[in-house]
Design an enzyme around this catalytic site. Sequence first.
Site, PDB file in Angstrom:
ATOM      1  N   SER A   1       0.825  -1.201   0.000  1.00  0.00           N
ATOM      2  CA  SER A   1       0.000   0.000   0.000  1.00  0.00           C
ATOM      3  C   SER A   1       0.868   1.263   0.000  1.00  0.00           C
ATOM      4  O   SER A   1       1.599   1.508  -0.954  1.00  0.00           O
ATOM      5  CB  SER A   1      -0.971  -0.039   1.181  1.00  0.00           C
TER       6      SER A   1
ATOM      7  N   LYS B   1     -21.023  15.711   9.197  1.00  0.00           N
ATOM      8  CA  LYS B   1     -20.016  16.001  10.219  1.00  0.00           C
ATOM      9  C   LYS B   1     -19.748  14.837  11.159  1.00  0.00           C
ATOM     10  O   LYS B   1     -18.639  14.709  11.689  1.00  0.00           O
ATOM     11  CB  LYS B   1     -20.426  17.240  11.034  1.00  0.00           C
TER      12      LYS B   1
END
Length: 306
Positions: A123, A175
């Site tokens: 990765s 949020k």
Amino acid sequence: MSRERSKGIVGIFILVTVLFFVFLIFAFYTVSQLKQTTSMGEGLMDSKSAPIAVIPIENEIMESKKVVEMLFAAEEDKEIKAIILRIDSPGGAVAPTQEIYEEVRRIDKKKPIYASFGTVAASGGYYIGAATRKIWANAGTLTGSIGVIMQMADLSELFAWAKYKQETIKAGRYKDIGNPGRPMTEEERAFLTTLLAGTHKQFMDDISAVRKDRLKKDITELAQGQIFHGYEAKELGLVDEVGSLWQAGRAIHKEMKLEGKFALRYMKPARKKFSLSEFLQDTEDTLSFIKNKVETKTTPAYLFKP
């Protein structure tokens, strides 16, 4: 209160204070050693005058500062003619990985940078390696895992069982994405999927920018999170050679026709002079580091890692 008892209390207070500071110093030193990037081969064929520098990138990549500082030092040192990134990392956070990638690409235009993969270069670890002009991997190196992941937990049923009620006040409907107190909505899932798809495309584009002509398959086919061993990675064009760090170093030394006996110079993060204010700040950082390691994180993890 007798004088002897007062002295005893003062003595105990002093002893506790001293032990507290000893603990802080020990904790600071221990965590600093854990966080400090070091090389597995440090001291072996290590020469301060060697023209090939080795910069270790190990463990999870959660910040870029130390690696970038070592890159700067190797860039500015006129005696250093080439740089090897010794990568042994499963990946890490997106932003610092991209910062290191960009600096490697910039410096490589002036001073050649190569990569040597250790146990794992997955990765974000592979992302950084792909920025170099040539990659060596060991036969058993776990390589690839090209993808992006974000993980969070829905603990709403556990909270209900424990009769724990969470109250959230927010401005902005996204949020509290990842709030463990409720299931994720389909709208939120689609939003995060689009976000990760964009970052995944950045990952693939950056690999293609350097290795497009060497890849044996389309990058989208190779970037589905698969992990390959070193030989497979070479056959697919994800790495260039199968070999160790020292094989890579000797090949670079010969290719560049460097003078003198082959040796490697291991770079280390710069040591700062002691100051009380920095010690107190580092102590606070150390305690925060320990706290973060033992706490369960509820915010979404946005990472390049398997």
